[in-house]
Design a protein around this motif. Structure first.
Motif, mmCIF file in Angstrom:
data_model
loop_
_atom_site.group_PDB
_atom_site.id
_atom_site.type_symbol
_atom_site.label_atom_id
_atom_site.label_comp_id
_atom_site.label_asym_id
_atom_site.label_seq_id
_atom_site.Cartn_x
_atom_site.Cartn_y
_atom_site.Cartn_z
ATOM 1 N N LEU A 1 9.504 -3.898 11.407
ATOM 2 C CA LEU A 1 8.363 -3.603 12.258
ATOM 3 C C LEU A 1 8.937 -3.672 13.625
ATOM 4 O O LEU A 1 9.881 -4.415 14.133
ATOM 5 C CB LEU A 1 7.369 -4.930 12.000
ATOM 6 N N PRO A 2 8.198 -3.003 14.572
ATOM 7 C CA PRO A 2 8.654 -3.104 16.002
ATOM 8 C C PRO A 2 8.031 -4.274 16.664
ATOM 9 O O PRO A 2 6.848 -4.652 16.220
ATOM 10 C CB PRO A 2 7.814 -1.572 16.574
ATOM 11 N N ALA A 3 8.826 -4.887 17.587
ATOM 12 C CA ALA A 3 8.485 -6.164 18.035
ATOM 13 C C ALA A 3 7.727 -5.780 19.355
ATOM 14 O O ALA A 3 8.223 -5.940 20.528
ATOM 15 C CB ALA A 3 9.611 -6.992 18.501
ATOM 16 N N THR A 4 6.431 -5.096 19.408
ATOM 17 C CA THR A 4 5.628 -4.715 20.485
ATOM 18 C C THR A 4 4.259 -5.238 20.238
ATOM 19 O O THR A 4 3.758 -5.766 19.325
ATOM 20 C CB THR A 4 5.646 -3.376 20.535
ATOM 21 N N ALA A 5 3.374 -4.852 21.394
ATOM 22 C CA ALA A 5 1.870 -5.539 21.390
ATOM 23 C C ALA A 5 1.017 -4.180 20.468
ATOM 24 O O ALA A 5 1.865 -3.278 20.082
ATOM 25 C CB ALA A 5 1.402 -5.548 22.717
ATOM 26 N N PHE A 6 0.021 -4.627 20.177
ATOM 27 C CA PHE A 6 -0.849 -3.524 19.584
ATOM 28 C C PHE A 6 -1.025 -2.453 20.919
ATOM 29 O O PHE A 6 -1.612 -2.789 22.022
ATOM 30 C CB PHE A 6 -2.259 -4.278 19.197
ATOM 31 N N PRO A 7 -0.891 -1.335 20.377
ATOM 32 C CA PRO A 7 -0.987 -0.329 21.474
ATOM 33 C C PRO A 7 -2.438 0.211 21.875
ATOM 34 O O PRO A 7 -2.449 0.761 23.060
ATOM 35 C CB PRO A 7 -0.135 0.923 20.587
ATOM 36 N N ASP A 8 -3.319 0.141 20.934
ATOM 37 C CA ASP A 8 -4.485 0.818 21.116
ATOM 38 C C ASP A 8 -5.739 -0.388 20.970
ATOM 39 O O ASP A 8 -6.118 -0.349 19.748
ATOM 40 C CB ASP A 8 -4.761 1.936 20.212
ATOM 41 N N VAL A 9 -6.216 -0.966 21.783
ATOM 42 C CA VAL A 9 -6.992 -2.007 21.999
ATOM 43 C C VAL A 9 -8.083 -1.936 22.832
ATOM 44 O O VAL A 9 -8.115 -1.274 24.076
ATOM 45 C CB VAL A 9 -6.419 -3.420 22.399
ATOM 46 N N ARG A 10 -9.567 -2.219 22.385
ATOM 47 C CA ARG A 10 -10.516 -2.178 23.377
ATOM 48 C C ARG A 10 -11.266 -3.687 23.247
ATOM 49 O O ARG A 10 -11.460 -4.004 21.922
ATOM 50 C CB ARG A 10 -11.359 -0.980 23.006
ATOM 51 N N VAL A 11 -11.477 -4.152 24.516
ATOM 52 C CA VAL A 11 -12.093 -5.521 24.271
ATOM 53 C C VAL A 11 -13.598 -5.624 25.212
ATOM 54 O O VAL A 11 -13.732 -4.808 25.782
ATOM 55 C CB VAL A 11 -11.348 -6.487 25.318
ATOM 56 N N PHE B 1 8.159 -6.844 -6.434
ATOM 57 C CA PHE B 1 8.205 -5.920 -5.223
ATOM 58 C C PHE B 1 8.459 -4.595 -5.663
ATOM 59 O O PHE B 1 8.199 -3.508 -5.008
ATOM 60 C CB PHE B 1 9.052 -6.614 -4.257
ATOM 61 N N ASP B 2 9.224 -4.397 -6.519
ATOM 62 C CA ASP B 2 9.813 -3.085 -7.178
ATOM 63 C C ASP B 2 8.643 -2.228 -7.663
ATOM 64 O O ASP B 2 8.726 -1.049 -7.887
ATOM 65 C CB ASP B 2 10.753 -3.059 -8.353
ATOM 66 N N ARG B 3 7.560 -2.922 -8.081
ATOM 67 C CA ARG B 3 6.304 -2.087 -8.632
ATOM 68 C C ARG B 3 5.406 -1.773 -7.424
ATOM 69 O O ARG B 3 4.505 -1.081 -7.896
ATOM 70 C CB ARG B 3 5.828 -2.967 -9.839
ATOM 71 N N MET B 4 5.521 -2.196 -6.371
ATOM 72 C CA MET B 4 4.560 -1.851 -5.204
ATOM 73 C C MET B 4 4.967 -0.661 -4.649
ATOM 74 O O MET B 4 5.995 -0.499 -4.115
ATOM 75 C CB MET B 4 4.620 -3.060 -4.296
ATOM 76 N N GLU B 5 4.233 0.415 -4.670
ATOM 77 C CA GLU B 5 4.415 1.788 -4.103
ATOM 78 C C GLU B 5 4.098 1.421 -2.695
ATOM 79 O O GLU B 5 4.676 2.306 -1.792
ATOM 80 C CB GLU B 5 3.494 2.667 -4.759
ATOM 81 N N ARG B 6 3.452 0.816 -2.099
ATOM 82 C CA ARG B 6 3.112 0.603 -0.766
ATOM 83 C C ARG B 6 3.209 -0.885 -0.362
ATOM 84 O O ARG B 6 2.139 -1.503 -0.799
ATOM 85 C CB ARG B 6 1.862 1.238 -0.507
ATOM 86 N N ARG B 7 4.093 -1.179 0.189
ATOM 87 C CA ARG B 7 4.527 -2.779 0.607
ATOM 88 C C ARG B 7 4.291 -2.958 1.968
ATOM 89 O O ARG B 7 4.592 -2.194 2.841
ATOM 90 C CB ARG B 7 5.932 -3.007 0.003
ATOM 91 N N VAL B 8 3.472 -4.131 2.232
ATOM 92 C CA VAL B 8 3.158 -4.500 3.507
ATOM 93 C C VAL B 8 3.932 -5.838 3.961
ATOM 94 O O VAL B 8 3.826 -6.924 3.105
ATOM 95 C CB VAL B 8 1.587 -4.830 3.689
ATOM 96 N N PRO B 9 4.793 -5.787 4.730
ATOM 97 C CA PRO B 9 5.526 -7.101 4.933
ATOM 98 C C PRO B 9 4.732 -8.202 5.564
ATOM 99 O O PRO B 9 3.914 -7.901 6.542
ATOM 100 C CB PRO B 9 6.587 -6.653 6.033
#
Length: 598
Positions: free
Chosen positions: A233-243, A130-138
């Motif tokens: 991470l914020p515990a929220t819904a996806f803010p920008d969705v189109r169905v 993990f220390d070598r990852m410049e951009r980490r995605v949880p």
């Protein structure tokens, strides 16, 4: 360096010592567990090997097997005497450790008797790279309750791309993990400047579970909120969705065919003119078995004829002076022309025999029931109806669950082809487009060929350079086209069927982990990524967005999309592509025109 962390932790109680009765190699060794301590599968441990005239070598790894035995017992029945205290024996636990990192890279085995520590903090991060990852995605937490990360370089095309998720339907939570991964990519900031313009295209094939991504989950509790906070991470819904949803069958208004979500849904369809001009007929024959048949020659000949001779007309198209107002009319006209001796050669070529024409005609006639509501001449083309992620929200959900199989294939094939062609024309890999597609074994099976499979192969092999990232899910990776699976830099496995787990496609799983996949509970995934030689066991949190109507709360304040749904065929449904229009073509004001996506 790992060595620094080991030295700092040596004051703590060691968890064991390198076993001297089993071979220790640079890539794998056993450790005897100290009495009173324990090691479990997936624990991260670290030890050090001193060398003459050189700096010490730090060896870190992940526990991939654990065993316990009686030392001093000779027969199976001795266990009863030992338990009663009449036969002396010791209980000894030992753990198999698979090496994940050697620092510096001197591949020597650890010395028997060397102290083994449970890694934590910086030592754990270093052991798992993990220390070598410049951009980490949880992507969740490990068995130790500490966050586990994905290297964004292998997700966004920088050094690799694409994700393959496998597991039993309904148990492996493949779609839930795919949406959580997408959420984490967008909200963690790992994409940097690219994140603001990145888009996602999600095909919803089961129920209406994905139609509420922009609604908060009313069942969200404090432990789940704390889990998101741990992952930053914020515990929220996806803010920008189109169905998007298909029009209802036999409904001339074109109203979307959904039952649980009553607002904020656009209908999608194709006009007859678009069907002909864009050469979409091959996607009507999108089954992998179709390409093996001789009538595909007729398909391509008819497609070319339609593209050359179909012209727009009021309420549909005109071909050979005949006005056609719907897909059924078009099918009937094509069949009439192909069965007429005078016109057959003009439509299908002179070398095609009548048996081949009849095979084509039977399948084309069979498509009328499935595709008539998707290919329209009665709905105005000026109404927004095409699925275009560049003109849509950050997350575009295309609902397919109410469509029959042929119609689902048509929508998936045409939509992916359109998006991929647009990316090719742009000539750039930005903005990124993430495509989430379940049931990949249906659209890209290992055997046979079809237009959809060719598009998916294009995405798997060239999508990385164009910024198209496939997140594919399937019950059986063994039945998916091999080149699609092998081009996936990230491989994820949930609960597996025993027969499927024995397939070579899961050879990246250690034997013990492959057996554990048969017992994995929902929410537990095994993730393999190029940075780490051992797959990691990950538990991801419960969705913060609603996964069904019963969980649905209100959309986030300030980001709710204003989309007008009307049964009036002359009303344009508003969205990112433009404002709603009334019958006279004038814009209908929206109270959210100033909304800005995050």
């Amino acid at each position: 360096m790992i060595g620094v962390s080991v030295e700092a932790s040596e004051a703590s109680e060691p968890v064991g010592r390198v076993l001297g009765t089993a071979d220790a190699t640079p890539l794998q060794f056993w450790t005897a567990v100290t009495p009173g301590s324990y090691l479990q599968l997936d624990d991260v441990v670290v030890t050090r090997r001193d060398l003459p005239d050189r700096e010490p070598v730090t060896i870190a790894g992940v526990v991939t097997q654990v065993r316990a035995r009686h030392e001093g017992a000779q027969f199976d029945s001795d266990v009863f005497a030992i338990a009663e205290g009449t036969l002396p024996a010791l209980v000894q636990e030992a753990a198999e450790v698979t090496t994940t990192r050697v620092d510096p890279e001197l591949y020597v085995p650890p010395a028997p008797g060397a102290i083994v520590h449970r890694a934590s903090g910086a030592a754990r991060d270093a052991a798992l790279h993990f220390d070598r990852m410049e951009r980490r995605v949880p992507m969740g937490t490990g068995r130790d309750g500490v966050p586990v990360f994905l290297n964004a370089d292998f997700l966004d095309g920088t050094r690799g791309a694409h994700v393959s998720i496998s597991g039993i339907s309904g148990v492996a939570t493949k779609t839930s993990f795919a949406t959580f991964l997408l959420y984490s990519v967008f909200r963690s900031g790992a994409l940097g400047a690219d994140g603001a313009n990145a888009r996602a295209l999600i095909f919803n094939v089961k129920g209406e579970d994905l139609l509420f991504l922009d609604h908060a989950n009313t069942k969200l509790d404090e432990p789940t909120t704390a889990a998101y906070k741990l992952l930053e991470l914020p515990a929220t819904a996806f803010p920008d969705v189109r169905v998007y949803a298909p029009p209802r069958a036999n409904d001339s208004s074109g109203a979307p065919d959904v039952s649980s979500r009553l607002t904020g849904v656009d209908s999608f369809y194709w006009t007859l003119e678009e069907f002909c001009a864009d050469r979409l007929l091959p996607y009507v024959f999108a089954d992998a078995d179709d390409e093996r048949q001789q009538y595909t020659m007729v398909v391509h000949s008819v497609t070319a004829h339609l593209a050359r001779h179909a012209v727009p007309a009021e309420g549909g198209i005109s071909i050979d002076g005949r006005r056609l107002g719907g897909y059924g009319d078009l099918v009937d006209h094509i069949v009439d022309q192909l069965t007429d001796d005078e016109t057959r050669s003009m439509w299908a070529g002179s070398a095609v025999n009548m048996g081949t024409v009849n095979a084509f005609a039977r399948r084309l006639i069979g498509s009328k029931r499935d595709l008539s509501r998707l290919i329209r001449g009665d709905l105005a083309a000026r109404r927004p109806h095409r699925i275009k992620t560049a003109e849509s929200a950050q997350v575009t959900v295309v609902d397919l669950h109410n469509l029959p199989d042929r119609a689902q294939r048509f929508v998936v094939g045409v939509t992916l082809k359109t998006e991929f062609d647009d990316k090719e024309k742009s000539g750039t890999g930005r903005p990124l487009l993430f495509v989430v597609l379940d049931e990949l074994n249906k659209y890209a099976p290992r055997e046979g060929s079809s237009p959809i499979k060719e598009v998916l192969l294009d995405i798997a092999e060239r999508g990385r350079s164009l910024g198209v990232i496939l997140i594919g899910a399937q019950q059986t990776a063994s039945e998916v086209e091999r080149r699609i699976v092998t081009n996936s830099a990230i491989r994820v496995v949930g609960r597996l069927d025993p027969a499927e787990a024995s397939r070579p496609e899961y050879g990246f799983l250690p034997p013990a982990m492959r057996q554990r996949a048969l017992l994995a509970r929902p929410g537990t995934m095994f993730v393999n990524q190029p940075d780490i030689p051992v797959p990691l066991c990950v538990e991801f949190p419960f969705p913060a967005w609603a996964t069904r109507k019963s969980e649905s709360g209100p959309p986030p304040v300030g980001t709710q999309r204003s989309i007008v749904q009307s049964v009036d065929p002359f009303t344009v449904v508003g969205g990112r592509g433009g404002a709603a229009l009334d019958r006279g073509g004038k814009p209908v004001p929206s109270p959210h025109d100033d909304d800005i996506p995050f």
